[in-house]
Design a protein around this motif. Structure first.
Motif: not given
Length: 172
Positions: A88, A91-92, A134, A166, A168-171
């Protein structure tokens, strides 16, 4: 359908049970950081329909494994599917993160994209999918959800090709 997985102890155990997959890992003599052992995996990969590259070595091992598998499958005009678990991070990236592996992960992403385009234009017979995940486990995607995602990729209709996913895990 013959399945092989590289790395990922907990994930690998799930695939060994579910698909009778063969697991290439450090625990059974396959360290992707060691070129000779990596090449043994590459040539063994030619026997499988699905090759899941879920390895992490902290160096360029995962990139070179993927590169060499793609090269070998192309040379031998092999069909099937390669699924790579990327990062990830490409990506972010949180603004305060500094990750020295990011260039290697970016190179791996680009290799997957290149292979995807070659399949789309009928230059190779195998599909390549890159997963950017993530966290796995607590606070992230569970092993079971990861397995279901792989099932979906494997069982997609012939006319579809998933090049990248993709998750994602919320940060906070």
């Amino acid at each position: 359908m013959k399945v092989a997985i590289v790395g990922g102890t907990g994930i690998a155990e799930l695939f060994v049970q579910k698909y009778s997959a063969v697991n290439f890992s450090r625990t059974n003599g396959y360290d992707i950081s060691i070129e000779k052992q990596r090449h043994n995996i590459v040539y063994s990969s030619l026997e499988y329909d699905i090759f899941l590259n879920n390895a992490y070595s902290g160096d360029a091992g995962q990139f070179f494994l993927l590169y060499d598998v793609i090269k070998a499958w192309t040379k031998f005009d092999k069909g099937g599917q390669i699924i790579n678990t990327g990062s990830i991070l490409t990506h972010i990236t949180k603004y305060d993160d500094v990750n020295s592996n990011q260039p290697l992960k970016t190179a791996t992403d680009e290799l997957c994209k290149s292979s995807f385009k070659k399949y789309q234009s009928n230059k190779i017979k195998f599909k390549t999918t890159n997963l950017k995940l993530g966290k796995l486990g607590d606070d992230g995607i569970s092993k079971e959800d990861f397995s279901n995602l792989i099932d979906y990729i494997i069982k997609q209709p012939k006319h579809l090709h998933i090049g990248e996913i993709i998750v994602e895990t919320k940060y906070d």
